[in-house]
Each structure stands twice: as C-alpha cells, then as structure tokens.
Design a protein around this motif. Structure first.
Motif, PDB file in Angstrom:
ATOM      1  N   LYS A   2       0.808  -1.137   0.123  1.00 35.36           N
ATOM      2  CA  LYS A   2      -0.194  -0.228   0.133  1.00 35.36           C
ATOM      3  C   LYS A   2       0.864   1.288   0.073  1.00 35.36           C
ATOM      4  CE  LYS A   2      -4.112  -1.989   1.948  1.00 35.36           C
ATOM      5  NZ  LYS A   2      -4.811  -1.903   0.714  1.00 35.36           N
ATOM      6  N   GLU A   3       1.981   1.250   0.535  1.00 31.12           N
ATOM      7  CA  GLU A   3       2.874   2.416   0.631  1.00 31.12           C
ATOM      8  C   GLU A   3       3.518   2.530  -0.704  1.00 31.12           C
ATOM      9  OE1 GLU A   3       5.113  -1.190   1.636  1.00 31.12           O
ATOM     10  OE2 GLU A   3       3.438  -0.436   2.358  1.00 31.12           O
ATOM     11  N   LYS A   4       3.631   1.773  -1.722  1.00 30.37           N
ATOM     12  CA  LYS A   4       4.522   1.834  -3.035  1.00 30.37           C
ATOM     13  C   LYS A   4       3.398   2.639  -3.884  1.00 30.37           C
ATOM     14  CE  LYS A   4       7.076  -2.213  -2.840  1.00 30.37           C
ATOM     15  NZ  LYS A   4       8.385  -1.744  -2.319  1.00 30.37           N
ATOM     16  N   LEU A   5       4.203   3.454  -4.789  1.00 39.28           N
ATOM     17  CA  LEU A   5       3.584   4.284  -5.944  1.00 39.28           C
ATOM     18  C   LEU A   5       3.110   3.236  -6.762  1.00 39.28           C
ATOM     19  CD1 LEU A   5       6.211   7.071  -5.920  1.00 39.28           C
ATOM     20  CD2 LEU A   5       4.114   7.223  -4.898  1.00 39.28           C
ATOM     21  N   ASP A   6       2.216   3.917  -7.793  1.00 34.03           N
ATOM     22  CA  ASP A   6       1.896   3.026  -8.807  1.00 34.03           C
ATOM     23  C   ASP A   6       2.774   2.778  -9.863  1.00 34.03           C
ATOM     24  OD1 ASP A   6      -0.949   3.377  -7.963  1.00 34.03           O
ATOM     25  OD2 ASP A   6      -1.212   5.012  -9.395  1.00 34.03           O
ATOM     26  N   LYS A   7       3.743   3.614 -10.309  1.00 36.81           N
ATOM     27  CA  LYS A   7       5.098   3.135 -10.974  1.00 36.81           C
ATOM     28  C   LYS A   7       5.915   2.225 -10.290  1.00 36.81           C
ATOM     29  CE  LYS A   7       8.377   6.877  -9.713  1.00 36.81           C
ATOM     30  NZ  LYS A   7       9.053   7.639 -10.140  1.00 36.81           N
ATOM     31  N   GLU A   8       5.924   2.104  -8.847  1.00 38.44           N
ATOM     32  CA  GLU A   8       6.584   1.079  -8.526  1.00 38.44           C
ATOM     33  C   GLU A   8       6.038  -0.339  -8.598  1.00 38.44           C
ATOM     34  OE1 GLU A   8       8.992   3.462  -4.957  1.00 38.44           O
ATOM     35  OE2 GLU A   8       6.894   2.976  -4.454  1.00 38.44           O
ATOM     36  N   LEU A   9       4.579  -0.204  -8.287  1.00 39.55           N
ATOM     37  CA  LEU A   9       3.655  -1.700  -8.610  1.00 39.55           C
ATOM     38  C   LEU A   9       3.812  -1.897  -9.780  1.00 39.55           C
ATOM     39  CD1 LEU A   9       0.735  -0.365  -6.328  1.00 39.55           C
ATOM     40  CD2 LEU A   9       2.506  -2.140  -5.718  1.00 39.55           C
ATOM     41  N   MET A  10       3.704  -1.186 -11.031  1.00 39.59           N
ATOM     42  CA  MET A  10       3.981  -1.494 -12.348  1.00 39.59           C
ATOM     43  C   MET A  10       5.083  -2.097 -12.488  1.00 39.59           C
ATOM     44  SD  MET A  10       1.926  -1.901 -14.666  1.00 39.59           S
ATOM     45  CE  MET A  10       2.258  -2.705 -16.019  1.00 39.59           C
ATOM     46  N   ALA A  11       6.379  -1.710 -12.101  1.00 43.22           N
ATOM     47  CA  ALA A  11       7.552  -2.196 -12.263  1.00 43.22           C
ATOM     48  C   ALA A  11       7.709  -3.661 -11.712  1.00 43.22           C
ATOM     49  CB  ALA A  11       8.634  -1.295 -11.683  1.00 43.22           C
ATOM     50  N   SER A  63       5.419  -3.451 -22.932  1.00 47.10           N
ATOM     51  CA  SER A  63       5.912  -2.005 -22.781  1.00 47.10           C
ATOM     52  C   SER A  63       5.410  -1.732 -21.504  1.00 47.10           C
ATOM     53  CB  SER A  63       5.128  -1.421 -23.837  1.00 47.10           C
ATOM     54  OG  SER A  63       3.633  -1.277 -23.647  1.00 47.10           O
ATOM     55  N   SER A  64       6.427  -0.778 -20.850  1.00 47.03           N
ATOM     56  CA  SER A  64       6.273  -0.571 -19.333  1.00 47.03           C
ATOM     57  C   SER A  64       5.758   0.929 -19.235  1.00 47.03           C
ATOM     58  CB  SER A  64       7.609  -0.555 -18.582  1.00 47.03           C
ATOM     59  OG  SER A  64       8.486  -0.013 -19.158  1.00 47.03           O
ATOM     60  N   TYR A  65       5.162   1.257 -18.107  1.00 45.43           N
ATOM     61  CA  TYR A  65       4.881   2.680 -17.794  1.00 45.43           C
ATOM     62  C   TYR A  65       6.196   3.537 -17.685  1.00 45.43           C
ATOM     63  CZ  TYR A  65       3.232   6.464 -15.182  1.00 45.43           C
ATOM     64  OH  TYR A  65       3.393   7.904 -14.319  1.00 45.43           O
ATOM     65  N   ASN A  66       5.990   4.887 -18.377  1.00 47.41           N
ATOM     66  CA  ASN A  66       7.195   5.517 -18.181  1.00 47.41           C
ATOM     67  C   ASN A  66       6.483   6.728 -17.285  1.00 47.41           C
ATOM     68  OD1 ASN A  66       9.248   7.398 -18.390  1.00 47.41           O
ATOM     69  ND2 ASN A  66       9.525   7.103 -20.273  1.00 47.41           N
ATOM     70  N   SER A  67       7.100   7.094 -15.999  1.00 49.50           N
ATOM     71  CA  SER A  67       6.419   8.272 -15.328  1.00 49.50           C
ATOM     72  C   SER A  67       6.812   9.654 -15.986  1.00 49.50           C
ATOM     73  CB  SER A  67       6.800   8.106 -13.958  1.00 49.50           C
ATOM     74  OG  SER A  67       8.262   8.171 -13.663  1.00 49.50           O
ATOM     75  N   GLU A  68       7.912   9.565 -16.704  1.00 51.28           N
ATOM     76  CA  GLU A  68       8.365  11.113 -17.336  1.00 51.28           C
ATOM     77  C   GLU A  68       6.996  11.520 -18.304  1.00 51.28           C
ATOM     78  OE1 GLU A  68      12.160  10.609 -18.419  1.00 51.28           O
ATOM     79  OE2 GLU A  68      13.021  10.321 -16.547  1.00 51.28           O
ATOM     80  N   LYS A  69       6.476  10.383 -19.088  1.00 48.33           N
ATOM     81  CA  LYS A  69       5.516  10.633 -20.159  1.00 48.33           C
ATOM     82  C   LYS A  69       4.126  11.385 -19.504  1.00 48.33           C
ATOM     83  CE  LYS A  69       7.619   8.158 -23.711  1.00 48.33           C
ATOM     84  NZ  LYS A  69       7.630   6.887 -24.526  1.00 48.33           N
ATOM     85  N   GLY A  70       3.969  10.735 -18.163  1.00 47.87           N
ATOM     86  CA  GLY A  70       2.560  11.209 -17.975  1.00 47.87           C
ATOM     87  C   GLY A  70       2.399  10.423 -16.569  1.00 47.87           C
ATOM     88  N   HIS A  71       0.913  10.726 -16.028  1.00 50.28           N
ATOM     89  CA  HIS A  71       0.342  10.159 -14.880  1.00 50.28           C
ATOM     90  C   HIS A  71       0.114   8.774 -15.077  1.00 50.28           C
ATOM     91  CE1 HIS A  71       0.446  13.910 -12.659  1.00 50.28           C
ATOM     92  NE2 HIS A  71      -0.094  14.490 -13.686  1.00 50.28           N
ATOM     93  N   PHE A  72       0.177   7.654 -14.060  1.00 51.08           N
ATOM     94  CA  PHE A  72      -0.176   6.354 -14.244  1.00 51.08           C
ATOM     95  C   PHE A  72      -1.574   6.241 -14.562  1.00 51.08           C
ATOM     96  CE2 PHE A  72      -1.598   2.580 -12.609  1.00 51.08           C
ATOM     97  CZ  PHE A  72      -0.892   1.455 -13.393  1.00 51.08           C
TER      98      PHE A  72
END
Length: 184
Positions: A2-11, A63-72
């Motif tokens: 629950k403490e992890k960010l969406d991008k960390e979860l997606m990784a 293909s992975s989520y890239n947080s630099e391109k926008g919000h999860f």
C-alpha cells in the motif's frame, strides 16, 4: 504494497509480482470499471469481460509505464481505451461473421424505399465531403471509415493529437455547413 507508488507497483508487475497487480486492481478498479461501463453503454457482462482483458494486458504487456511521459492513471486509461476499442472491433467482426454463417434465421430484406433514402443521404454526404480539402477528407476517412483513433491518426500524420482534434473539429464544422447549404 500500500505504501508503494503506482509506478513502483507497475515495475513489480513487469517482473510478474502478483500482489502488485492485485494492489493496482484494488486502487483503480472503480475508475476502470466506470470507464468501461460507460464505453459499453451499461452492458455489465461486456464490462466485466473487458476489465479482465485490461488487467490481463497489464500482466502480459512488454511495454512499461514511463512516469516521465505522464501520470499512471492517464496511461492506464489509455490502455483501457485501447482494449475497449480492440474488443469492439473484434466483437463487431464476430457478429458480422455470425450473421453471414447463421442460416437458421430468415434473412432480413430491406425496404427498397430505405435503399433510395440511404442512397440520397449517401449522395448528399459524398457531395458535401467533396467540397472539403484533401487532408480534411483523408482525416474523416481515417477516423470514421477506417476506424483509426485520433492517437493513431496523429502518429500516421506525424502531428500532435491536439492538432488532429482541431482539424477534425474544423472539418466536421465545414461538412455540417455544406450539408445544410446542400439541403436548401
């Protein structure tokens, strides 16, 4: 989790960490379900099926989520929208093929008057469309007749999506004007 960010979860999902996918599911299911429910015009069965496809896509995507391109959430909604469009395309092809194969039901014979009306309407639209510029006609053909999304068209035309939306708005406005003038 629950403490992890969406991008960390997606990784973690990319590494096939199932609890991470479950956490993303718990966080975003209401948003995804609501989006798909609207997309399917309130069809709960199709909505559930597409929700499964979305999370299957997250699980299997390369293909992975890239947080630099926008919000999860924006990325997730884009994935959801693409899955919805793919589902509708496959579903419409399936229905069309079943209609062609199903000979147990009587074949609907259309009213010949409808053919005449449809022909006239088609002629009016074709006449109005012929007054548009070549790029405007191409844009309308790609979007409405060939089924490309605005994002796909933007990639084809090598233009930003906002530019394509603006061109579409102007094209439809002109088409409407020509249809109104032609109908007088």
């Amino acid at each position: 989790m629950k403490e992890k960010l969406d991008k960390e979860l997606m990784a973690l999902v990319m590494k096939k960490h199932r609890p991470a996918l479950e956490e993303l599911y718990d966080r975003h299911i209401k948003l995804i379900y609501g989006f798909i429910f609207k997309f399917t015009n309130g069809n709960a069965d199709k909505t559930k099926e597409i929700v499964q496809l979305v999370f299957l896509k997250l699980w299997t995507t390369k293909s992975s989520y890239n947080s630099e391109k926008g919000h999860f959430v924006s990325w997730l909604l884009t994935v959801t929208r693409n899955v919805c469009v793919d589902y509708v395309r496959k579903d419409s092809v399936h229905i069309r093929n079943n209609k062609q194969m199903d000979m147990s039901h009587p074949i609907d014979i259309e009213d010949p008057n409808n053919d005449i009306e449809n022909g006239l309407l088609y002629s009016e639209i074709a006449n109005a469309k012929s007054k548009l510029s070549k790029p405007q006609k191409r844009l309308i053909d790609l979007l409405y007749w060939k089924g490309y999304s605005l994002t796909e068209i933007a990639k084809i035309e090598n233009e930003p999506v906002g530019t394509i939306k603006s061109r579409l708005h102007q094209s439809l406005k002109l088409l409407k004007k020509y249809l109104e003038v032609g109908g007088l």
